[in-house]
Design a protein around this motif. Structure first.
Motif, PDB file in Angstrom:
ATOM      1  N   ALA A  10     -30.664  21.745  32.024  1.00 55.17           N
ATOM      2  CA  ALA A  10     -30.034  22.123  30.252  1.00 55.17           C
ATOM      3  C   ALA A  10     -28.895  23.024  30.588  1.00 55.17           C
ATOM      4  CB  ALA A  10     -31.146  22.753  29.639  1.00 55.17           C
ATOM      5  N   ASP A  11     -27.833  22.434  30.018  1.00 56.33           N
ATOM      6  CA  ASP A  11     -26.643  23.240  30.019  1.00 56.33           C
ATOM      7  C   ASP A  11     -26.074  23.730  28.647  1.00 56.33           C
ATOM      8  OD1 ASP A  11     -23.655  23.965  30.439  1.00 56.33           O
ATOM      9  OD2 ASP A  11     -23.434  22.223  31.751  1.00 56.33           O
ATOM     10  N   PHE A  12     -26.169  25.095  28.410  1.00 52.92           N
ATOM     11  CA  PHE A  12     -25.960  25.434  27.183  1.00 52.92           C
ATOM     12  C   PHE A  12     -24.433  25.391  26.871  1.00 52.92           C
ATOM     13  CE2 PHE A  12     -24.809  29.346  24.326  1.00 52.92           C
ATOM     14  CZ  PHE A  12     -25.310  28.834  23.394  1.00 52.92           C
ATOM     15  N   VAL A  43     -28.440  11.246  29.486  1.00 51.16           N
ATOM     16  CA  VAL A  43     -27.966  12.863  28.963  1.00 51.16           C
ATOM     17  C   VAL A  43     -28.321  12.647  27.354  1.00 51.16           C
ATOM     18  CG1 VAL A  43     -25.909  14.342  28.630  1.00 51.16           C
ATOM     19  CG2 VAL A  43     -26.335  12.653  30.732  1.00 51.16           C
ATOM     20  N   PHE A  44     -28.728  13.934  26.934  1.00 51.10           N
ATOM     21  CA  PHE A  44     -29.081  13.985  25.637  1.00 51.10           C
ATOM     22  C   PHE A  44     -28.222  15.174  25.171  1.00 51.10           C
ATOM     23  CE2 PHE A  44     -31.456  16.965  22.513  1.00 51.10           C
ATOM     24  CZ  PHE A  44     -31.271  16.218  21.328  1.00 51.10           C
ATOM     25  N   SER A  45     -27.077  14.893  24.423  1.00 53.18           N
ATOM     26  CA  SER A  45     -26.009  15.735  24.097  1.00 53.18           C
ATOM     27  C   SER A  45     -26.225  16.412  22.615  1.00 53.18           C
ATOM     28  CB  SER A  45     -24.632  15.273  24.239  1.00 53.18           C
ATOM     29  OG  SER A  45     -24.301  14.881  25.434  1.00 53.18           O
ATOM     30  N   LEU A  46     -26.285  17.640  22.270  1.00 56.92           N
ATOM     31  CA  LEU A  46     -26.446  18.129  20.954  1.00 56.92           C
ATOM     32  C   LEU A  46     -25.048  18.367  20.409  1.00 56.92           C
ATOM     33  CD1 LEU A  46     -28.997  21.031  21.595  1.00 56.92           C
ATOM     34  CD2 LEU A  46     -29.389  18.969  20.094  1.00 56.92           C
ATOM     35  N   PHE A 178     -31.418  26.433  21.325  1.00 57.10           N
ATOM     36  CA  PHE A 178     -31.163  25.468  22.360  1.00 57.10           C
ATOM     37  C   PHE A 178     -32.259  25.568  23.369  1.00 57.10           C
ATOM     38  CE2 PHE A 178     -29.696  24.328  26.600  1.00 57.10           C
ATOM     39  CZ  PHE A 178     -28.856  23.185  26.622  1.00 57.10           C
ATOM     40  N   ARG A 179     -32.786  26.548  23.985  1.00 58.51           N
ATOM     41  CA  ARG A 179     -33.928  26.597  24.778  1.00 58.51           C
ATOM     42  C   ARG A 179     -35.229  26.202  24.204  1.00 58.51           C
ATOM     43  NH1 ARG A 179     -33.911  30.040  29.256  1.00 58.51           N
ATOM     44  NH2 ARG A 179     -31.943  30.616  29.847  1.00 58.51           N
ATOM     45  N   GLN A 180     -35.362  26.299  22.884  1.00 55.93           N
ATOM     46  CA  GLN A 180     -36.449  25.837  22.136  1.00 55.93           C
ATOM     47  C   GLN A 180     -36.651  24.299  22.089  1.00 55.93           C
ATOM     48  OE1 GLN A 180     -36.966  27.263  18.063  1.00 55.93           O
ATOM     49  NE2 GLN A 180     -37.910  25.256  17.449  1.00 55.93           N
ATOM     50  N   TYR A 194     -34.270  23.016  34.631  1.00 53.43           N
ATOM     51  CA  TYR A 194     -33.656  23.963  35.113  1.00 53.43           C
ATOM     52  C   TYR A 194     -32.516  24.426  34.199  1.00 53.43           C
ATOM     53  CZ  TYR A 194     -36.341  22.729  39.143  1.00 53.43           C
ATOM     54  OH  TYR A 194     -37.687  22.527  40.063  1.00 53.43           O
ATOM     55  N   TYR A 195     -32.044  25.424  34.291  1.00 49.44           N
ATOM     56  CA  TYR A 195     -30.895  25.976  33.062  1.00 49.44           C
ATOM     57  C   TYR A 195     -29.895  26.203  33.875  1.00 49.44           C
ATOM     58  CZ  TYR A 195     -34.152  26.263  29.423  1.00 49.44           C
ATOM     59  OH  TYR A 195     -35.359  25.777  28.578  1.00 49.44           O
ATOM     60  N   GLY A 196     -28.675  25.577  33.885  1.00 57.66           N
ATOM     61  CA  GLY A 196     -27.365  25.940  34.482  1.00 57.66           C
ATOM     62  C   GLY A 196     -26.682  24.647  34.429  1.00 57.66           C
TER      63      GLY A 196
END
Length: 199
Positions: A10-12, A43-46, A178-180, A194-196
């Motif tokens: 997950a890439d904020f 890839v899921f892009s918001l 985003f984390r939710q 993983y976040y980063g």
């Protein structure tokens, strides 16, 4: 298509959640897992919502009074507290003056001088100007609305009154939301996340 080696990242900053299907195997008995082909990813892009984009673009700067009032009127449906009509009325009818106080003093013993220059902005009439207002808009396309706080700002300038607003802790809300979403993806797939950012 998930394999035991599949992971999520997950890439904020990019507002994306990526699934690497054939990634490296997990560490077992202190040894790194087998190297995967690492050729397949989903890839899921918001996307930021239209409402968020519009308000965020207008934030952080002071605008002429008529421009600010027109913006509020155009986006009145997003304002939930105080009522949109109240905010529009305030932005249209607000009159402010700026006073200046200047003083100086000199100490005779040593010749030191002290100067004081103060400005004070005063609102005319009985207008109650709120310190902040609240919006109810979605942060991301296709997601539900959330409440965001904004601080109202105004200043008297040469051409007249300038108005604007600044976000209050909104970046924390965007990250939490985003984390939710990332947590919901993990719960639905059972794949570790993983976040980063990938190098």
């Amino acid at each position: 298509f998930a394999l035991p080696s599949t992971i999520m990242l997950a890439d904020f900053d990019k507002l994306s959640i990526s699934a690497f299907v054939d990634y490296h195997g997990a560490v077992e008995d202190g040894r790194p897992g087998a190297v995967g082909a690492d050729r397949h990813a989903a890839v899921f892009s918001l996307r930021p919502s239209e409402e968020w984009t519009r308000w965020d673009k207008f934030e952080g700067e002071l605008h002429p009074q008529a421009e600010f009032a027109a913006f509020l009127e155009e986006n009145a449906v997003d304002i939930c507290d105080p009522e949109a009509a109240t905010m529009i009325e305030i932005s249209r009818d607000l009159e402010a003056t700026q006073g200046v106080v200047f003083s100086s003093s000199t100490r005779l013993e040593n010749g030191d001088r002290r100067f004081t220059y103060e400005t004070e902005t005063r609102v005319k009439g009985d207008v109650q100007v709120p310190q902040k207002f609240r919006l109810q808009i979605p942060l991301y396309q296709g997601e539900g609305p959330v409440q965001l706080d904004a601080a109202l700002r105004f200043r008297v300038a040469g051409p007249g009154l300038l108005l604007g607003f600044e976000w209050r802790r909104v970046e924390y809300q965007r990250l939490a939301y985003f984390r939710q979403i990332a947590t919901e993806v993990v719960e639905a797939t059972g794949v570790p996340i993983y976040y980063g950012r990938r190098g």
